[in-house]
Design a protein around this motif. Structure first.
Motif, mmCIF file in Angstrom:
data_model
loop_
_atom_site.group_PDB
_atom_site.id
_atom_site.type_symbol
_atom_site.label_atom_id
_atom_site.label_comp_id
_atom_site.label_asym_id
_atom_site.label_seq_id
_atom_site.Cartn_x
_atom_site.Cartn_y
_atom_site.Cartn_z
ATOM 1 N N LYS A 153 0.064 6.446 8.799
ATOM 2 C CA LYS A 153 0.210 7.084 7.500
ATOM 3 C C LYS A 153 -0.780 8.234 7.441
ATOM 4 C CE LYS A 153 -3.087 4.177 4.951
ATOM 5 N NZ LYS A 153 -3.264 3.295 3.775
ATOM 6 N N PRO A 154 -0.669 9.126 6.470
ATOM 7 C CA PRO A 154 -1.601 10.244 6.376
ATOM 8 C C PRO A 154 -3.051 9.781 6.398
ATOM 9 C CG PRO A 154 0.205 10.570 4.860
ATOM 10 C CD PRO A 154 0.392 9.206 5.445
ATOM 11 N N GLY A 155 -3.796 10.324 7.362
ATOM 12 C CA GLY A 155 -5.199 9.973 7.477
ATOM 13 C C GLY A 155 -5.497 8.905 8.506
ATOM 14 N N GLN A 156 -4.465 8.303 9.091
ATOM 15 C CA GLN A 156 -4.659 7.267 10.103
ATOM 16 C C GLN A 156 -3.926 7.653 11.386
ATOM 17 O OE1 GLN A 156 -3.499 3.419 8.624
ATOM 18 N NE2 GLN A 156 -5.462 3.066 7.619
ATOM 19 N N GLY A 157 -4.696 8.117 12.383
ATOM 20 C CA GLY A 157 -4.129 8.459 13.675
ATOM 21 C C GLY A 157 -3.188 9.633 13.673
ATOM 22 N N THR A 158 -3.309 10.520 12.684
ATOM 23 C CA THR A 158 -2.402 11.662 12.568
ATOM 24 C C THR A 158 -3.070 12.971 12.950
ATOM 25 O OG1 THR A 158 -3.033 11.945 10.243
ATOM 26 C CG2 THR A 158 -1.122 10.558 10.694
ATOM 27 N N LYS A 163 -11.589 7.733 6.968
ATOM 28 C CA LYS A 163 -11.963 6.330 7.007
ATOM 29 C C LYS A 163 -11.090 5.501 6.066
ATOM 30 C CE LYS A 163 -16.859 6.807 8.251
ATOM 31 N NZ LYS A 163 -18.257 6.541 7.821
ATOM 32 N N ASP A 164 -10.930 4.231 6.439
ATOM 33 C CA ASP A 164 -10.048 3.359 5.660
ATOM 34 C C ASP A 164 -10.549 3.155 4.234
ATOM 35 O OD1 ASP A 164 -8.392 3.091 7.826
ATOM 36 O OD2 ASP A 164 -9.190 1.155 8.467
ATOM 37 N N ASP A 165 -11.884 3.027 4.053
ATOM 38 C CA ASP A 165 -12.371 2.807 2.691
ATOM 39 C C ASP A 165 -12.158 4.040 1.814
ATOM 40 O OD1 ASP A 165 -14.196 4.277 4.108
ATOM 41 O OD2 ASP A 165 -15.949 3.433 3.106
ATOM 42 N N ASP A 166 -12.233 5.238 2.425
ATOM 43 C CA ASP A 166 -11.922 6.451 1.658
ATOM 44 C C ASP A 166 -10.438 6.493 1.307
ATOM 45 O OD1 ASP A 166 -14.500 7.508 1.570
ATOM 46 O OD2 ASP A 166 -14.291 8.437 3.536
ATOM 47 N N HIS A 191 9.843 17.790 7.517
ATOM 48 C CA HIS A 191 8.518 17.818 8.121
ATOM 49 C C HIS A 191 7.495 18.179 7.046
ATOM 50 C CE1 HIS A 191 10.958 18.089 11.778
ATOM 51 N NE2 HIS A 191 9.873 17.730 12.459
ATOM 52 N N CYS A 192 6.378 17.452 7.059
ATOM 53 C CA CYS A 192 5.349 17.710 6.047
ATOM 54 C C CYS A 192 3.978 17.291 6.563
ATOM 55 C CB CYS A 192 5.687 16.966 4.753
ATOM 56 S SG CYS A 192 4.722 17.519 3.319
ATOM 57 N N GLY A 193 3.656 17.714 7.805
ATOM 58 C CA GLY A 193 2.379 17.344 8.390
ATOM 59 C C GLY A 193 2.276 15.845 8.625
ATOM 60 N N PHE A 194 1.142 15.398 9.160
ATOM 61 C CA PHE A 194 0.866 13.973 9.376
ATOM 62 C C PHE A 194 2.015 13.279 10.112
ATOM 63 C CE2 PHE A 194 -1.184 15.172 5.326
ATOM 64 C CZ PHE A 194 -2.511 14.944 5.653
#
Length: 579
Positions: free
Chosen positions: A238-243, A248-251, A230-233
């Motif tokens: 993937k990390p940063g998308q729906g977690t 934002k995708d561009d970031d 286990h490591c978050g997300f």
């Protein structure tokens, strides 16, 4: 006079010798006369040719001859320098070697924000030709450097910075390892990802962390060649998308383009002010990534208060706005980028984490060379300046109200039952059980990634005070693979970062009539920058007192808060740490 040519030492013509003159004997005079006649004829031919060519053309020919000779000499020197390049490196004349080396085109592509598509930016800056140096074949300029004893100052008893020996940025880049450091035992690290994670109160933790059970927690310390932890997300693609902790995708796309080094920080809850790094080289400005993670509240404040804000950037920092925060506590949310940078930046080799309360004043490549490469280590963190024992750290946190006492007591008792003991010299070479966790310098390899993953799991399961869980995670991993983080002196940390006030503290000081140091220096020219108190005014002499009338009393100072500009909270006040 009839002496032979040998007795007179005559030389017969060009490249002649005494032996040749002896062979000529008495016919030497005739040969010499013939040679002189031939020389006169050649001289006359040369003069005739020069008259035909003309003086101007003669000058041009001479200039061409000189230029050809100079070009030949320079080519010879280049070949000679290439042959001796090894000795230059061995003598550690690195700055000259790098400055004279060829700079190939090797740039990091940048992504354009907004609706523009990604594109590569050329001529950003060129990396110097990599001169691979090992610490075994040259004399390091910092060899023999030792920290001098601290200065004795009765007026200043708190912690202070100490000298640190750095190399130049070019030298640091030349010393960067060409390959990743070996990871003991662990070679392949994967992370738990589940779509439907339901809350399990018996497992504690959060949905963002995946609610690992105690058995899963214990298994994460059984280090094998291949592991999944286990490591978050846990939720989402993937990390940063729906977690949770969504970006934002561009970031995200821009973050994937960062490769060698990222310098990161975060502000959540509008708690701190953005501090701008100083003394950063052009090389690092162009090739290192500087990321500041903020929430929407902080972003709104920065937009309205900072004149430097432009296209999601403030100075060197690129602001990444995070939405759907998984925790209500901003400090716990801040542990996500602090400990899980390897998940947010999957292609980065090295990272430097700096708490938002700190201002970086040394180039980040120098930190990598000083605290990682020079010591042949992969994870560096400073130890606490005062406390070395986890039990003492827990009591200090309770006294300062950093977290509720019951939760801290529960965590300490849990670790005590697992075998946690007080720190003593018997634990050497471990120098401390308590880090000053505001700065983390590390290489992203499987073992360091595992360390920060399980360290984050402890923060997710127990309290957000990561100093309390650090030693437990370290000791469990060290017992299995012999690896542990490098802990350097706190005074060395204070050499490259300067602590500033939290926004909340600034507002309290202003509301109570106290002035932050820099504002005081602006208002009162005789106040020393960084000083908490103005220098005492001189008492009037007795003679002056007698001459004064009762109506001419000195005015009492008005509250300092009066007259302060309303935008004083937008100023960045840098002061030395008081501990």
């Amino acid at each position: 006079m009839t002496g032979s040519a040998a007795s007179l030492g005559l030389r017969s013509g060009s490249y002649g010798s005494l032996a040749a003159a002896a062979v000529v004997g008495s016919g030497g005079r005739k040969a010499g006369a013939t040679a002189c006649r031939t020389l006169r004829v050649e001289k006359e031919r040369l003069h005739r040719a020069l008259r035909l060519v003309g003086r101007r053309r003669t000058g041009v020919l001479l200039l061409l001859a000189v230029a050809s000779a100079a070009l030949f000499c320079s080519l010879f020197a280049v070949v000679k320098d290439d042959a001796n390049s090894t000795s230059i490196v061995n003598n550690y004349e690195v700055p000259n070697a790098i400055q004279k080396s060829v700079y190939p085109s090797r740039t990091r592509p940048l992504m354009m924000s907004g609706n523009q598509e990604s594109t590569s930016v050329v001529n950003k800056i060129d990396f110097p030709n990599r001169l691979h140096l090992s610490f075994a074949n040259f004399t390091h300029p910092c060899e023999g450097f030792s920290v001098p004893p601290p200065l004795v100052d009765k007026k200043r008893t708190g912690p202070r910075p100490c000298p640190v020996c750095y190399v130049s940025v070019d030298q640091a880049f030349a010393l960067m390892p060409l390959q990743a450091s070996p990871s003991p035992v662990l070679k392949d690290l994967n992370y738990v990802s589940e779509d439907g994670v339901t809350a399990n109160l018996s497992n504690q933790g959060s949905g963002f962390g995946g609610h690992p059970s105690l058995d899963q927690r214990n298994d994460s310390f059984n280090i094998n060649e291949s592991m999944t932890v286990h490591c978050g997300f846990v939720r989402g693609k993937k990390p940063g998308q729906g977690t949770g902790f969504d970006i934002k995708d561009d970031d995200l796309l821009e973050m994937e383009q960062c490769h060698d080094l990222v310098v990161a920080s975060a502000i959540f809850g509008n708690y701190d002010m953005i501090q701008h790094p100083r003394n950063i080289s052009d090389f690092s400005k162009a090739n290192a990534c500087f990321y500041m993670f903020v929430d929407e509240e902080t972003e709104a404040y920065v937009k309205n208060s900072s004149s430097l804000y432009n296209n999601n950037k403030v100075g060197l920092w690129r602001l990444v706005v995070v939405r759907n925060l998984p925790y209500e506590d901003p400090r716990r949310t801040g542990k996500i980028p602090k400990l899980l940078l390897h998940r947010l930046f999957p292609n980065v080799r090295f990272s430097v984490w700096i708490d938002a309360k700190l201002e970086l004043v040394v180039d980040p490549y120098l930190l990598l060379e000083r605290f990682l490469w020079r010591k042949n280590t992969t994870f560096a963190i400073s130890r606490h300046y005062k406390r070395f024992d986890v039990f003492e750290e827990a009591e200090a946190n309770k006294a300062a109200g950093k977290y509720d006492n019951a939760s801290i007591d529960y965590q300490i008792e849990f670790y005590r039952n697992e075998g946690l003991t007080h720190y003593s010299s018997a634990k050497l070479p471990i120098t401390s059980d308590v880090p000053e966790g505001c700065v983390i310098i590390r290489e992203h390899i499987p073992i360091t990634n595992l360390f920060t993953c399980v360290w984050f799991n402890e923060v997710d399961r127990f309290t957000s005070r990561d100093q309390i869980s650090f030693s437990t995670v370290r000791d469990k991993i060290r017992a299995r693979v012999g690896w542990m983080p490098e802990m350097f002196m706190d005074c060395e940390r204070r050499n490259f970062v300067v602590q500033v006030y939290h926004r909340e503290l600034l507002e309290q000081m202003i509301a109570s009539g106290r002035m932050p140091p820099l504002a005081a220096a602006v208002t009162h020219a005789n106040v020393r920058v960084g000083s908490r108190k103005a220098p005492p005014t001189k008492k009037p002499s007795v003679k002056r007192k007698r001459e004064k009338k009762s109506s001419s009393r000195r005015r009492l100072p008005k509250p300092i808060a009066q007259g302060l500009d309303a935008n004083v909270t937008q100023v960045f006040f840098s002061v030395a740490e008081s501990g």
